[in-house]
Design an enzyme around this catalytic site. Sequence first.
Site, short mmCIF file in Angstrom:
data_model
loop_
_atom_site.label_atom_id
_atom_site.label_comp_id
_atom_site.label_asym_id
_atom_site.label_seq_id
_atom_site.Cartn_x
_atom_site.Cartn_y
_atom_site.Cartn_z
N ARG A 102 0.85 -1.18 0.00
CA ARG A 102 0.00 0.00 0.00
C ARG A 102 0.89 1.24 0.00
O ARG A 102 1.91 1.28 0.69
CB ARG A 102 -0.93 0.02 1.22
CG ARG A 102 -2.07 -0.99 1.15
CD ARG A 102 -3.07 -0.64 0.06
NE ARG A 102 -4.21 -1.55 0.01
CZ ARG A 102 -4.28 -2.61 -0.78
NH1 ARG A 102 -3.24 -2.92 -1.57
NH2 ARG A 102 -5.36 -3.38 -0.79
N GLU A 119 -5.14 6.45 -6.19
CA GLU A 119 -5.01 5.68 -7.43
C GLU A 119 -6.18 5.96 -8.36
O GLU A 119 -7.33 5.84 -7.94
CB GLU A 119 -4.92 4.19 -7.11
CG GLU A 119 -3.67 3.85 -6.32
CD GLU A 119 -3.44 2.36 -6.15
OE1 GLU A 119 -4.29 1.56 -6.59
OE2 GLU A 119 -2.40 1.98 -5.59
N HIS A 159 -0.26 -0.46 -10.26
CA HIS A 159 -0.91 -1.44 -9.38
C HIS A 159 -1.16 -2.76 -10.12
O HIS A 159 -2.24 -3.35 -10.03
CB HIS A 159 -2.22 -0.89 -8.81
CG HIS A 159 -2.60 -1.53 -7.50
ND1 HIS A 159 -3.18 -0.84 -6.48
CD2 HIS A 159 -2.45 -2.80 -7.05
CE1 HIS A 159 -3.41 -1.65 -5.46
NE2 HIS A 159 -2.97 -2.85 -5.78
#
Length: 316
Positions: free
Chosen positions: A235, A264, A283
């Site tokens: 994270r 994000e 990601h």
Amino acid sequence: MKITLLLPPGEYLKNLTQFITGFKEEVFLFTELNEEALKTLEETDILISTPFFPLRKNILERMKNLKFVQVASTGYDHIDVDYLKSKGIIVSNVPDANDESVAEYVIMVALAFLKRFEYSLNSTRKGEWVLGELANTTYDLKDKIFGILGMGRKGKALAKRLINFEVTIIYHDIRKLNEEEENKLGARYVELEKLFQYSDIISIHLPLNETTRNLVNINLLKMAKNNCFIINTSRGEIVNVNDIIEALNKGIIAGYATDVYSKEPPEPDDPLLKHPKVIVTPHQAGVSKDATMRIAQKSFSNVLLFLQGGKPINQV
């Protein structure tokens, strides 16, 4: 019953059709949390979602019919779990479907850094022949000290794959593995400060909570070797971005790779995106096509189990 899916847009959604059509219940799919989605959620019994859709109490309390939430990922910090539990709503995740994907990503990035792959690729494409320079500024993974911060499923999957690279594996976690587990993984426990002092490469595999938020800060970074490279696939908030930028600019560490961000997608002016010593990706570590299908299969199987009156697995 009504089932609602909140999933990010992408070609992978076509692969989920086989699972969605298997339900006799009403199924709704949304790729953004708009007003139509919110209205549907108010009448939803079962929710399938991912970390790309933050669901706090102000949204969840509108979902009066909600009985079960299936998180189609390992992380679930995007959902107010405490609120859901207080309402007797079951929450499950998929803790292991992308362990292999994340481990492979970390090794790929570590090798890309050691071999200066981006620089080598770009310079060669521009017609520059930098062989002499690379011969003196690239390194092998063999014999490096590889630090793993967080030895859960993903940390163990990484350690297992690092064995054949003949690295020294050290790790830190709130729970020390037993001697048998350590011997199997070839890993040795060290305190957090020692992990940063000894490691050539550090890979972060921690959940986000109040004890891990900003855990990697300037005080810890100053303990690292100046050739240390840090990889974050957990994270974004676990690493203090301002401190990591300072450490890179001052040569305290050699590089940083991040697949995760506090927001994000990140803002275009995010300092991480343009920094020459930072490798950035969207990601993607745990969302290969193979991993996505495994996550989908496990998520929908768990929903089916719930619909049939069974007890969902992997409750958080």
